[in-house]
Design a protein around this motif. Structure first.
Motif, PDB file in Angstrom:
ATOM      1  N   SER A 179     -33.778 -21.815  30.048  1.00 11.75           N
ATOM      2  CA  SER A 179     -34.444 -22.868  29.720  1.00 11.75           C
ATOM      3  C   SER A 179     -34.603 -23.971  30.920  1.00 11.75           C
ATOM      4  O   SER A 179     -33.714 -23.786  31.726  1.00 11.75           O
ATOM      5  CB  SER A 179     -33.831 -23.663  28.544  1.00 11.75           C
ATOM      6  OG  SER A 179     -34.544 -24.741  28.397  1.00 11.75           O
ATOM      7  N   GLU A 183     -32.597 -28.479  28.378  1.00  7.12           N
ATOM      8  CA  GLU A 183     -31.518 -28.084  26.988  1.00  7.12           C
ATOM      9  C   GLU A 183     -31.175 -26.512  27.319  1.00  7.12           C
ATOM     10  O   GLU A 183     -31.956 -25.760  27.284  1.00  7.12           O
ATOM     11  CB  GLU A 183     -32.135 -28.220  25.655  1.00  7.12           C
ATOM     12  CG  GLU A 183     -32.492 -29.592  25.317  1.00  7.12           C
ATOM     13  CD  GLU A 183     -33.173 -29.708  23.972  1.00  7.12           C
ATOM     14  OE1 GLU A 183     -32.725 -28.826  23.018  1.00  7.12           O
ATOM     15  OE2 GLU A 183     -34.038 -30.603  23.697  1.00  7.12           O
ATOM     16  N   ASP A 185     -29.573 -24.711  25.556  1.00 12.24           N
ATOM     17  CA  ASP A 185     -29.577 -23.311  24.429  1.00 12.24           C
ATOM     18  C   ASP A 185     -30.691 -22.547  24.575  1.00 12.24           C
ATOM     19  O   ASP A 185     -31.995 -23.044  25.178  1.00 12.24           O
ATOM     20  CB  ASP A 185     -29.827 -24.447  22.964  1.00 12.24           C
ATOM     21  CG  ASP A 185     -28.772 -25.121  22.600  1.00 12.24           C
ATOM     22  OD1 ASP A 185     -27.501 -25.010  23.308  1.00 12.24           O
ATOM     23  OD2 ASP A 185     -28.635 -26.139  21.652  1.00 12.24           O
ATOM     24  N   THR A 186     -30.703 -21.492  23.967  1.00  8.86           N
ATOM     25  CA  THR A 186     -31.813 -20.506  24.029  1.00  8.86           C
ATOM     26  C   THR A 186     -32.934 -20.789  23.054  1.00  8.86           C
ATOM     27  O   THR A 186     -32.572 -21.729  22.196  1.00  8.86           O
ATOM     28  CB  THR A 186     -31.196 -19.162  23.752  1.00  8.86           C
ATOM     29  OG1 THR A 186     -32.279 -18.258  23.612  1.00  8.86           O
ATOM     30  CG2 THR A 186     -30.739 -18.971  21.907  1.00  8.86           C
ATOM     31  N   SER A 187     -34.225 -20.552  23.164  1.00  9.70           N
ATOM     32  CA  SER A 187     -35.140 -21.046  22.570  1.00  9.70           C
ATOM     33  C   SER A 187     -36.213 -19.773  22.059  1.00  9.70           C
ATOM     34  O   SER A 187     -36.346 -18.895  22.934  1.00  9.70           O
ATOM     35  CB  SER A 187     -35.901 -22.011  23.466  1.00  9.70           C
ATOM     36  OG  SER A 187     -37.213 -22.243  22.933  1.00  9.70           O
ATOM     37  N   ARG A 204     -33.942 -23.421  18.390  1.00  8.26           N
ATOM     38  CA  ARG A 204     -32.986 -23.751  19.460  1.00  8.26           C
ATOM     39  C   ARG A 204     -31.671 -23.298  19.163  1.00  8.26           C
ATOM     40  O   ARG A 204     -31.098 -23.831  17.822  1.00  8.26           O
ATOM     41  CB  ARG A 204     -32.868 -24.983  20.109  1.00  8.26           C
ATOM     42  CG  ARG A 204     -34.060 -25.739  20.544  1.00  8.26           C
ATOM     43  CD  ARG A 204     -34.908 -24.964  21.677  1.00  8.26           C
ATOM     44  NE  ARG A 204     -34.214 -24.935  22.843  1.00  8.26           N
ATOM     45  CZ  ARG A 204     -34.592 -25.429  24.246  1.00  8.26           C
ATOM     46  NH1 ARG A 204     -35.430 -26.307  24.106  1.00  8.26           N
ATOM     47  NH2 ARG A 204     -34.009 -25.416  25.112  1.00  8.26           N
TER      48      ARG A 204
END
Length: 243
Positions: A179, A183, A185-187, A204
């Motif tokens: 990302s 952020e 986190d994966t998306s 997310r």
């Protein structure tokens, strides 16, 4: 129909695995993939095999797939170091079969789909170029003026967004593996399609970044420190490297 829209996995199996585990909970019917699967990342074989099992209804190539054939665009040749690209290319090729490389190279750069009377144009960068990144809140009028489809699905910028332009919708699911919006986190994107409506959302998910970096270290992944910082900080300080 409920579609999962994936883009820019970049060899990050830990992130992809988290998303695949979420599919059942999210009642996903089919998958669309918008390119940049194996480079640059430490787990090229694992992500290829996982995506192949998902059997996407659309699988297009991104700019880093072009690296597998040693092809360079003018933009990448100027703005990236060819030496660095070659390191990532060699790392991936050593871990992939000839058949899997040929499969990725054989994927189209764009594809048009019709689902429930809605039309979709799937691209990696933009309708004009595989390396043109589209960012939220920009003026895309010139970029999309020749597009006939109702919805444009794109990746490459690693920033998730949805934007309405006239009677068209531009949707970017963000990056599965790296990302750039701050952020970590994966998306991925979810599209709900019926005869009467179409709805878009971004999901997310947290994933084991520490494990990803440990795997990268074990595999002697090139430029490990820079890669680890990029993954953890989720900001592309080197915009000139068109990932």
């Amino acid at each position: 129909m409920r579609l999962a829209i994936l883009s820019d996995i970049h060899g990050n199996y830990e992130a992809l695995q988290e998303i695949v585990c979420d599919f059942k909970k999210s009642n996903i019917d089919s998958v669309i993939f918008l390119g940049d699967l194996v480079m640059k990342g430490p787990e090229p074989k694992e992500v290829f095999e996982t995506l192949k099992k998902l059997n996407p209804i659309c699988w297009i190539k991104g700019n880093t797939e072009l690296w597998l054939s040693d092809k360079r665009t003018q933009n990448e040749s100027i703005n990236s170091t060819l030496k660095e690209i070659e390191l990532y290319r060699n790392f991936a090729i050593e871990r992939l079969s000839i058949d899997s490389i040929n499969f990725m190279l054989g994927c189209p750069e764009k594809k048009s789909l019709t689902i429930e009377n809605k039309t979709f144009l799937c691209v990696h960068g933009s309708p004009r170029s595989i390396t043109e990144a589209l960012y939220p809140n920009n003026n895309f009028k010139d970029t999309i003026e020749s597009v006939k489809e109702d919805v444009i699905l794109c990746g490459h910028s690693h920033i998730p967004f949805k934007q309405k332009i006239g009677n068209k919708i531009l949707f970017n699911p963000g990056s599965v593996g790296c990302s750039y919006d701050g952020e970590a986190d994966t998306s991925y994107g979810i599209i709900d399609i019926t005869q009467a409506s179409i709805d878009f959302s971004i999901k997310r998910l947290n994933y084991p970044i520490t494990k990803l970096i440990a795997n990268a270290k074990k595999e002697n992944f090139p430029n490990l420190e820079a890669y680890a910082n990029l993954i953890k900080e989720a900001k592309n300080y080197r915009k000139e490297l068109k990932l």
